[in-house]
Design a protein around this motif. Sequence first.
Motif, mmCIF file in Angstrom:
data_model
loop_
_atom_site.group_PDB
_atom_site.id
_atom_site.type_symbol
_atom_site.label_atom_id
_atom_site.label_comp_id
_atom_site.label_asym_id
_atom_site.label_seq_id
_atom_site.Cartn_x
_atom_site.Cartn_y
_atom_site.Cartn_z
ATOM 1 N N THR A 11 -34.750 18.145 23.435
ATOM 2 C CA THR A 11 -34.010 18.242 24.683
ATOM 3 C C THR A 11 -32.575 17.815 24.455
ATOM 4 O OG1 THR A 11 -36.009 17.715 25.925
ATOM 5 C CG2 THR A 11 -33.927 17.427 27.075
ATOM 6 N N GLU A 12 -31.645 18.517 25.089
ATOM 7 C CA GLU A 12 -30.222 18.210 24.988
ATOM 8 C C GLU A 12 -29.704 17.799 26.360
ATOM 9 O OE1 GLU A 12 -27.276 20.669 22.635
ATOM 10 O OE2 GLU A 12 -26.774 21.268 24.679
ATOM 11 N N ILE A 13 -29.000 16.671 26.396
ATOM 12 C CA ILE A 13 -28.355 16.207 27.622
ATOM 13 C C ILE A 13 -26.854 16.296 27.386
ATOM 14 C CG2 ILE A 13 -28.039 14.307 29.248
ATOM 15 C CD1 ILE A 13 -30.738 13.201 28.250
ATOM 16 N N PHE A 14 -26.148 16.982 28.270
ATOM 17 C CA PHE A 14 -24.709 17.185 28.099
ATOM 18 C C PHE A 14 -23.969 16.532 29.248
ATOM 19 C CE2 PHE A 14 -20.856 19.912 28.601
ATOM 20 C CZ PHE A 14 -20.236 19.552 27.415
ATOM 21 N N GLN A 15 -23.012 15.675 28.934
ATOM 22 C CA GLN A 15 -22.160 15.025 29.931
ATOM 23 C C GLN A 15 -20.809 15.719 29.848
ATOM 24 O OE1 GLN A 15 -19.390 12.982 30.083
ATOM 25 N NE2 GLN A 15 -19.683 12.154 32.100
ATOM 26 N N TYR A 16 -20.554 16.588 30.816
ATOM 27 C CA TYR A 16 -19.406 17.498 30.769
ATOM 28 C C TYR A 16 -18.055 16.783 30.757
ATOM 29 C CZ TYR A 16 -16.256 21.289 31.958
ATOM 30 O OH TYR A 16 -15.218 22.184 31.949
ATOM 31 N N GLN A 17 -17.871 15.803 31.610
ATOM 32 C CA GLN A 17 -16.579 15.149 31.770
ATOM 33 C C GLN A 17 -16.056 14.563 30.459
ATOM 34 O OE1 GLN A 17 -16.557 12.009 34.658
ATOM 35 N NE2 GLN A 17 -14.421 11.504 34.333
ATOM 36 N N ASP A 18 -16.911 13.866 29.705
ATOM 37 C CA ASP A 18 -16.483 13.239 28.454
ATOM 38 C C ASP A 18 -16.873 14.057 27.223
ATOM 39 O OD1 ASP A 18 -15.312 10.923 29.654
ATOM 40 O OD2 ASP A 18 -17.326 10.167 30.024
ATOM 41 N N GLN A 19 -17.513 15.211 27.442
ATOM 42 C CA GLN A 19 -17.914 16.094 26.345
ATOM 43 C C GLN A 19 -18.856 15.393 25.363
ATOM 44 O OE1 GLN A 19 -16.654 19.595 26.041
ATOM 45 N NE2 GLN A 19 -16.557 18.986 28.172
ATOM 46 N N ILE A 20 -19.863 14.699 25.911
ATOM 47 C CA ILE A 20 -20.863 14.003 25.105
ATOM 48 C C ILE A 20 -22.181 14.773 25.192
ATOM 49 C CG2 ILE A 20 -22.171 11.860 24.787
ATOM 50 C CD1 ILE A 20 -19.139 11.583 24.236
ATOM 51 N N THR A 21 -22.779 15.038 24.035
ATOM 52 C CA THR A 21 -24.089 15.679 23.959
ATOM 53 C C THR A 21 -25.028 14.746 23.215
ATOM 54 O OG1 THR A 21 -23.079 17.867 23.848
ATOM 55 C CG2 THR A 21 -25.367 17.695 23.152
ATOM 56 N N ILE A 22 -26.207 14.503 23.793
ATOM 57 C CA ILE A 22 -27.218 13.690 23.123
ATOM 58 C C ILE A 22 -28.528 14.469 23.141
ATOM 59 C CG2 ILE A 22 -28.479 11.518 23.104
ATOM 60 C CD1 ILE A 22 -26.053 10.151 24.236
ATOM 61 N N ASN A 25 -36.188 14.344 20.606
ATOM 62 C CA ASN A 25 -37.449 15.080 20.688
ATOM 63 C C ASN A 25 -38.364 14.599 21.800
ATOM 64 O OD1 ASN A 25 -37.219 17.044 18.549
ATOM 65 N ND2 ASN A 25 -37.192 15.296 17.169
ATOM 66 N N ARG A 26 -38.172 13.366 22.252
ATOM 67 C CA ARG A 26 -38.914 12.840 23.405
ATOM 68 C C ARG A 26 -37.901 12.170 24.320
ATOM 69 N NH1 ARG A 26 -43.804 9.687 20.699
ATOM 70 N NH2 ARG A 26 -42.634 8.079 21.747
ATOM 71 N N VAL A 27 -37.869 12.582 25.563
ATOM 72 C CA VAL A 27 -36.825 12.126 26.485
ATOM 73 C C VAL A 27 -37.438 11.734 27.821
ATOM 74 C CG1 VAL A 27 -34.710 12.810 27.707
ATOM 75 C CG2 VAL A 27 -35.145 13.673 25.407
ATOM 76 N N VAL A 28 -36.985 10.584 28.340
ATOM 77 C CA VAL A 28 -37.300 10.165 29.706
ATOM 78 C C VAL A 28 -35.971 9.909 30.388
ATOM 79 C CG1 VAL A 28 -38.360 8.405 31.169
ATOM 80 C CG2 VAL A 28 -39.501 9.120 29.056
ATOM 81 N N VAL A 29 -35.764 10.531 31.551
ATOM 82 C CA VAL A 29 -34.528 10.331 32.309
ATOM 83 C C VAL A 29 -34.885 9.754 33.665
ATOM 84 C CG1 VAL A 29 -32.489 11.431 33.314
ATOM 85 C CG2 VAL A 29 -33.415 12.274 31.149
ATOM 86 N N GLU A 30 -34.331 8.571 33.966
ATOM 87 C CA GLU A 30 -34.465 7.981 35.296
ATOM 88 C C GLU A 30 -33.272 8.454 36.109
ATOM 89 O OE1 GLU A 30 -34.783 3.744 35.028
ATOM 90 O OE2 GLU A 30 -36.696 3.831 33.953
ATOM 91 N N LEU A 31 -33.505 9.391 37.003
ATOM 92 C CA LEU A 31 -32.415 10.025 37.741
ATOM 93 C C LEU A 31 -31.664 9.052 38.634
ATOM 94 C CD1 LEU A 31 -34.171 13.384 38.642
ATOM 95 C CD2 LEU A 31 -32.534 12.944 36.804
ATOM 96 N N GLY A 32 -32.378 8.222 39.375
ATOM 97 C CA GLY A 32 -31.729 7.287 40.292
ATOM 98 C C GLY A 32 -30.882 6.253 39.587
ATOM 99 N N ASN A 33 -31.366 5.771 38.435
ATOM 100 C CA ASN A 33 -30.644 4.757 37.674
ATOM 101 C C ASN A 33 -29.650 5.354 36.688
ATOM 102 O OD1 ASN A 33 -32.082 2.686 38.918
ATOM 103 N ND2 ASN A 33 -33.721 2.798 37.409
ATOM 104 N N ARG A 34 -29.705 6.676 36.497
ATOM 105 C CA ARG A 34 -28.827 7.373 35.548
ATOM 106 C C ARG A 34 -28.939 6.780 34.145
ATOM 107 N NH1 ARG A 34 -23.622 10.115 37.406
ATOM 108 N NH2 ARG A 34 -23.591 9.983 35.170
ATOM 109 N N ILE A 35 -30.200 6.645 33.701
ATOM 110 C CA ILE A 35 -30.479 6.145 32.359
ATOM 111 C C ILE A 35 -31.383 7.151 31.654
ATOM 112 C CG2 ILE A 35 -31.548 4.312 30.988
ATOM 113 C CD1 ILE A 35 -30.888 2.365 33.233
ATOM 114 N N ALA A 36 -31.032 7.455 30.401
ATOM 115 C CA ALA A 36 -31.857 8.340 29.586
ATOM 116 C C ALA A 36 -32.371 7.554 28.386
ATOM 117 C CB ALA A 36 -31.052 9.545 29.122
ATOM 118 N N TYR A 37 -33.664 7.714 28.107
ATOM 119 C CA TYR A 37 -34.303 7.098 26.949
ATOM 120 C C TYR A 37 -34.710 8.234 26.016
ATOM 121 C CZ TYR A 37 -34.739 3.284 30.307
ATOM 122 O OH TYR A 37 -34.489 2.311 31.257
ATOM 123 N N LEU A 38 -34.204 8.222 24.795
ATOM 124 C CA LEU A 38 -34.492 9.281 23.839
ATOM 125 C C LEU A 38 -35.127 8.694 22.590
ATOM 126 C CD1 LEU A 38 -31.402 9.865 25.174
ATOM 127 C CD2 LEU A 38 -31.950 12.058 24.174
#
Length: 115
Positions: A11-22, A25-38
């Motif tokens: 899975t690819e997560i892209f943060q457009y404003q700062d041009q960061i891509t992370i 192979n295993r990803v958990v995203v907490e939407l409310g807290n804006r935290i991604a665990y990879l």
Amino acid sequence: MTLAIIISLLTEIFQYQDQITITGNRVVVELGNRIAYLKDGVKGINQKTGAQLYSQILTWKMSEKIVEAEGNIIYEQQEPKFNLTGDKAIGTLEDNNIVVSSSSPDRVVTEIYPR
């Protein structure tokens, strides 16, 4: 209650404003807290500068723009050209401010590439 998305494939997560891509192979995203665990084969890239961070595990606190990584760390920076290897890393990818550390007795290895 926090809503989380769990993905067990590359899975690819892209943060457009700062041009960061992370990616991981295993990803958990907490939407409310804006935290991604990879986990597993994690790679973070600053698209603007070409800096790259590799690890086994990475936590990305998107609101604070902080990454915390563990396991087989490799941080590569393009300007100036060097790389660091160690056990842990913490910092911000958008401004290439990453601190790599290592547990004792292992040391952080720094390789600097002259022009």
